[in-house]
Design a protein around this motif. Sequence first.
Motif, PDB file in Angstrom:
ATOM      1  N   LYS A 126      -3.584  13.576  11.862  1.00 52.80           N
ATOM      2  CA  LYS A 126      -3.659  12.349  11.060  1.00 52.80           C
ATOM      3  C   LYS A 126      -3.439  11.074  11.855  1.00 52.80           C
ATOM      4  O   LYS A 126      -3.582   9.985  11.324  1.00 52.80           O
ATOM      5  N   ALA A 127      -3.107  11.191  13.134  1.00 49.30           N
ATOM      6  CA  ALA A 127      -2.890   9.982  13.938  1.00 49.30           C
ATOM      7  C   ALA A 127      -4.141   9.114  13.979  1.00 49.30           C
ATOM      8  O   ALA A 127      -4.051   7.892  14.039  1.00 49.30           O
ATOM      9  N   CYS A 128      -5.295   9.748  13.920  1.00 47.51           N
ATOM     10  CA  CYS A 128      -6.533   8.963  13.971  1.00 47.51           C
ATOM     11  C   CYS A 128      -6.648   8.018  12.784  1.00 47.51           C
ATOM     12  O   CYS A 128      -7.232   6.939  12.905  1.00 47.51           O
ATOM     13  N   ILE A 129      -6.070   8.389  11.652  1.00 45.42           N
ATOM     14  CA  ILE A 129      -6.092   7.505  10.481  1.00 45.42           C
ATOM     15  C   ILE A 129      -5.240   6.277  10.770  1.00 45.42           C
ATOM     16  O   ILE A 129      -5.682   5.141  10.584  1.00 45.42           O
ATOM     17  N   GLU A 130      -4.017   6.508  11.251  1.00 43.35           N
ATOM     18  CA  GLU A 130      -3.111   5.392  11.530  1.00 43.35           C
ATOM     19  C   GLU A 130      -3.614   4.528  12.681  1.00 43.35           C
ATOM     20  O   GLU A 130      -3.325   3.341  12.733  1.00 43.35           O
ATOM     21  N   SER A 131      -4.359   5.117  13.607  1.00 43.19           N
ATOM     22  CA  SER A 131      -4.926   4.376  14.729  1.00 43.19           C
ATOM     23  C   SER A 131      -6.264   3.733  14.370  1.00 43.19           C
ATOM     24  O   SER A 131      -6.871   3.061  15.194  1.00 43.19           O
ATOM     25  N   ASN A 132      -6.723   3.995  13.160  1.00 47.18           N
ATOM     26  CA  ASN A 132      -7.994   3.473  12.667  1.00 47.18           C
ATOM     27  C   ASN A 132      -9.174   3.947  13.526  1.00 47.18           C
ATOM     28  O   ASN A 132     -10.131   3.211  13.746  1.00 47.18           O
ATOM     29  N   LYS A 133      -9.069   5.191  14.010  1.00 47.13           N
ATOM     30  CA  LYS A 133     -10.130   5.767  14.830  1.00 47.13           C
ATOM     31  C   LYS A 133     -10.993   6.750  14.058  1.00 47.13           C
ATOM     32  O   LYS A 133     -11.942   7.296  14.606  1.00 47.13           O
ATOM     33  N   CYS A 134     -10.645   6.994  12.796  1.00 46.06           N
ATOM     34  CA  CYS A 134     -11.470   7.840  11.928  1.00 46.06           C
ATOM     35  C   CYS A 134     -11.460   7.230  10.530  1.00 46.06           C
ATOM     36  O   CYS A 134     -10.931   7.811   9.591  1.00 46.06           O
ATOM     37  N   PRO A 135     -12.045   6.045  10.378  1.00 47.27           N
ATOM     38  CA  PRO A 135     -11.987   5.340   9.092  1.00 47.27           C
ATOM     39  C   PRO A 135     -12.574   6.135   7.934  1.00 47.27           C
ATOM     40  O   PRO A 135     -12.195   5.897   6.776  1.00 47.27           O
ATOM     41  N   GLU A 136     -13.453   7.087   8.233  1.00 52.10           N
ATOM     42  CA  GLU A 136     -14.032   7.913   7.176  1.00 52.10           C
ATOM     43  C   GLU A 136     -12.991   8.806   6.510  1.00 52.10           C
ATOM     44  O   GLU A 136     -13.201   9.317   5.420  1.00 52.10           O
ATOM     45  N   ARG A 137     -11.819   8.993   7.142  1.00 52.10           N
ATOM     46  CA  ARG A 137     -10.769   9.864   6.603  1.00 52.10           C
ATOM     47  C   ARG A 137      -9.700   9.101   5.835  1.00 52.10           C
ATOM     48  O   ARG A 137      -8.804   9.713   5.260  1.00 52.10           O
ATOM     49  N   GLY A 138      -9.725   7.787   5.857  1.00 53.64           N
ATOM     50  CA  GLY A 138      -8.734   7.032   5.108  1.00 53.64           C
ATOM     51  C   GLY A 138      -8.339   5.751   5.807  1.00 53.64           C
ATOM     52  O   GLY A 138      -8.765   5.468   6.921  1.00 53.64           O
ATOM     53  N   VAL A 139      -7.498   5.014   5.114  1.00 51.29           N
ATOM     54  CA  VAL A 139      -7.047   3.714   5.584  1.00 51.29           C
ATOM     55  C   VAL A 139      -5.631   3.850   6.120  1.00 51.29           C
ATOM     56  O   VAL A 139      -4.804   4.549   5.517  1.00 51.29           O
ATOM     57  N   PRO A 140      -5.313   3.198   7.239  1.00 52.74           N
ATOM     58  CA  PRO A 140      -3.939   3.259   7.753  1.00 52.74           C
ATOM     59  C   PRO A 140      -2.931   2.785   6.707  1.00 52.74           C
ATOM     60  O   PRO A 140      -3.235   1.918   5.883  1.00 52.74           O
ATOM     61  N   GLY A 141      -1.741   3.356   6.774  1.00 49.66           N
ATOM     62  CA  GLY A 141      -0.683   2.963   5.861  1.00 49.66           C
ATOM     63  C   GLY A 141      -0.153   1.579   6.171  1.00 49.66           C
ATOM     64  O   GLY A 141      -0.466   0.979   7.204  1.00 49.66           O
ATOM     65  N   ASN A 142       0.669   1.085   5.282  1.00 46.81           N
ATOM     66  CA  ASN A 142       1.313  -0.211   5.458  1.00 46.81           C
ATOM     67  C   ASN A 142       2.359  -0.089   6.553  1.00 46.81           C
ATOM     68  O   ASN A 142       3.254   0.732   6.467  1.00 46.81           O
ATOM     69  N   GLU A 143       2.256  -0.891   7.570  1.00 52.83           N
ATOM     70  CA  GLU A 143       3.187  -0.842   8.694  1.00 52.83           C
ATOM     71  C   GLU A 143       4.370  -1.788   8.510  1.00 52.83           C
ATOM     72  O   GLU A 143       5.101  -2.047   9.456  1.00 52.83           O
ATOM     73  N   SER A 144       4.590  -2.297   7.316  1.00 56.25           N
ATOM     74  CA  SER A 144       5.656  -3.276   7.112  1.00 56.25           C
ATOM     75  C   SER A 144       7.037  -2.707   7.402  1.00 56.25           C
ATOM     76  O   SER A 144       7.950  -3.448   7.737  1.00 56.25           O
ATOM     77  N   SER A 145       7.187  -1.387   7.313  1.00 58.24           N
ATOM     78  CA  SER A 145       8.490  -0.805   7.607  1.00 58.24           C
ATOM     79  C   SER A 145       8.672  -0.515   9.085  1.00 58.24           C
ATOM     80  O   SER A 145       9.725  -0.072   9.514  1.00 58.24           O
ATOM     81  N   CYS A 146       7.647  -0.762   9.879  1.00 55.97           N
ATOM     82  CA  CYS A 146       7.735  -0.515  11.306  1.00 55.97           C
ATOM     83  C   CYS A 146       8.755  -1.478  11.906  1.00 55.97           C
ATOM     84  O   CYS A 146       8.669  -2.686  11.696  1.00 55.97           O
ATOM     85  N   VAL A 147       9.710  -0.963  12.639  1.00 55.90           N
ATOM     86  CA  VAL A 147      10.888  -1.732  13.019  1.00 55.90           C
ATOM     87  C   VAL A 147      10.631  -2.837  14.014  1.00 55.90           C
ATOM     88  O   VAL A 147      11.460  -3.723  14.184  1.00 55.90           O
ATOM     89  N   THR A 148       9.508  -2.852  14.700  1.00 55.24           N
ATOM     90  CA  THR A 148       9.285  -3.898  15.695  1.00 55.24           C
ATOM     91  C   THR A 148       8.631  -5.120  15.091  1.00 55.24           C
ATOM     92  O   THR A 148       8.583  -6.156  15.724  1.00 55.24           O
ATOM     93  N   GLY A 149       8.103  -4.978  13.877  1.00 50.84           N
ATOM     94  CA  GLY A 149       7.434  -6.099  13.250  1.00 50.84           C
ATOM     95  C   GLY A 149       6.020  -6.281  13.752  1.00 50.84           C
ATOM     96  O   GLY A 149       5.320  -7.193  13.347  1.00 50.84           O
ATOM     97  N   SER A 150       5.568  -5.448  14.663  1.00 49.00           N
ATOM     98  CA  SER A 150       4.192  -5.507  15.139  1.00 49.00           C
ATOM     99  C   SER A 150       3.509  -4.199  14.803  1.00 49.00           C
ATOM    100  O   SER A 150       4.140  -3.247  14.348  1.00 49.00           O
ATOM    101  N   ASP A 151       2.226  -4.143  15.013  1.00 48.70           N
ATOM    102  CA  ASP A 151       1.489  -2.937  14.684  1.00 48.70           C
ATOM    103  C   ASP A 151       2.009  -1.741  15.470  1.00 48.70           C
ATOM    104  O   ASP A 151       2.311  -1.843  16.638  1.00 48.70           O
ATOM    105  N   CYS A 152       2.073  -0.618  14.800  1.00 53.65           N
ATOM    106  CA  CYS A 152       2.454   0.630  15.447  1.00 53.65           C
ATOM    107  C   CYS A 152       1.239   1.264  16.074  1.00 53.65           C
ATOM    108  O   CYS A 152       0.129   1.083  15.595  1.00 53.65           O
ATOM    109  N   ILE A 153       1.442   2.002  17.107  1.00 55.75           N
ATOM    110  CA  ILE A 153       0.426   2.845  17.697  1.00 55.75           C
ATOM    111  C   ILE A 153       0.798   4.260  17.331  1.00 55.75           C
ATOM    112  O   ILE A 153       1.853   4.734  17.710  1.00 55.75           O
ATOM    113  N   ALA A 154      -0.055   4.920  16.556  1.00 57.09           N
ATOM    114  CA  ALA A 154       0.267   6.276  16.104  1.00 57.09           C
ATOM    115  C   ALA A 154       0.194   7.225  17.280  1.00 57.09           C
ATOM    116  O   ALA A 154      -0.516   7.002  18.217  1.00 57.09           O
TER     117      ALA A 154
END
Length: 154
Positions: A126-154
């Motif tokens: 499922k990392a490809c979903i969070e990395s937006n490398k397989c958009p046909e499988r879904g949309v990345p989740g909300n990264e607002s809880s990510c502790v750095t405040g910047s985009d996460c790299i799955a």
Amino acid sequence: DFKVYLNSEQFNFSQDKYMSINQSKLSNFVHLHDGNGELIHKHISGATLGEFFTSFNMTFNSTCFVTGDKLTFCNNGNNQLKFFVNGVQRNEYNAYDFQDLDRILITFGNDSQDAIAQQLNSVTDKACIESNKCPERGVPGNESSCVTGSDCIA
């Protein structure tokens, strides 16, 4: 994506104590969040599996996996610690600089090749979903809880 099996039992990383949230930053560089205990989020290149497990007070090396509760799983005559990346057994263990889309399995015990194959197949992709490398499988989740405040790299 990753899984850990200790004596044929999957270790549960989905527990709250393994999640990084703004009130409990286990690591700014490599962590889990949003209740997903199967997908490591990495923010810097060079962050290793050893750093990831150290953030939970765990130890992972070529001979032992020690949980945060100090349960110890070390190589002995019958049981062995094995480490796989994308289905291939590796020997970097704690020094492994994991990459986006890696599928990681850590397993300890005396499991048959068939059992290990089942464990390997249980590691999600499922990392490809969070990395937006397989958009046909879904949309990345909300990264607002990510502790750095910047985009996460799955």
